[in-house]
Motif scaffolding. Structure first.
Motif: not given
Length: 143
Positions: A55-64, A67-76
């Motif tokens: 469910y997290c946001e991923k970069d263009d290589k598919g890695k989470p 932001k700091g120590e936390t993985v970002q999960i989009p609101d949707e």
């Protein structure tokens, strides 16, 4: 003879039983229970990490994206993420018969031994939960 323990209770149970003053057979069975629960919780944590990755946001290589120590999960994705994590926490780990029969009996004895002890807060909740799951108030013949 079986005991069902919710995944979310494993850390509390592990911490609670680790603090009980026990010797010999009781101590050995406590260590066995802690080992079983710790192995299960490691699997649960690995599954939780996989849910985060789903469910997290991923970069263009598919890695989470971190932001700091936390993985970002989009609101949707947040609602589904929270549902999946809640489902994982509510799943039960079953300790059943066979080699676990003596462990279950010993844990019942241990819990009865500490029946007159005063507990507060999370220890009270954990003790009550353990008594319920290990069916302390039931006779073994009832099974």
């Amino acid at each position: 003879m079986k005991v069902e323990i919710k995944n979310e209770m494993i850390p509390l149970i592990t911490e609670f039983v680790a603090e009980l003053p026990l010797v010999r057979k009781h101590s050995r069975h406590r260590r066995e229970l802690i080992k079983m629960l710790s192995e299960q919780y490691k699997k649960v944590d690995e599954q939780r990490i996989e849910i985060v990755k789903d469910y997290c946001e991923k970069d263009d290589k598919g890695k989470p994206i971190m932001k700091g120590e936390t993985v970002q999960i989009p609101d949707e994705n947040m609602k589904k993420y929270l549902e999946d994590v809640a489902e994982l926490k509510n799943e039960v780990y079953v300790i059943e018969g066979g080699n676990s029969r003596e462990l279950i009996r010993t844990m019942r004895t241990i819990l009865l031994k500490f029946e007159d002890q005063e507990y507060q807060g999370k220890d009270s909740t954990t003790y009550d939960y353990l008594c319920e799951q290990f069916k302390v108030d039931e006779n073994e013949e009832d099974e």
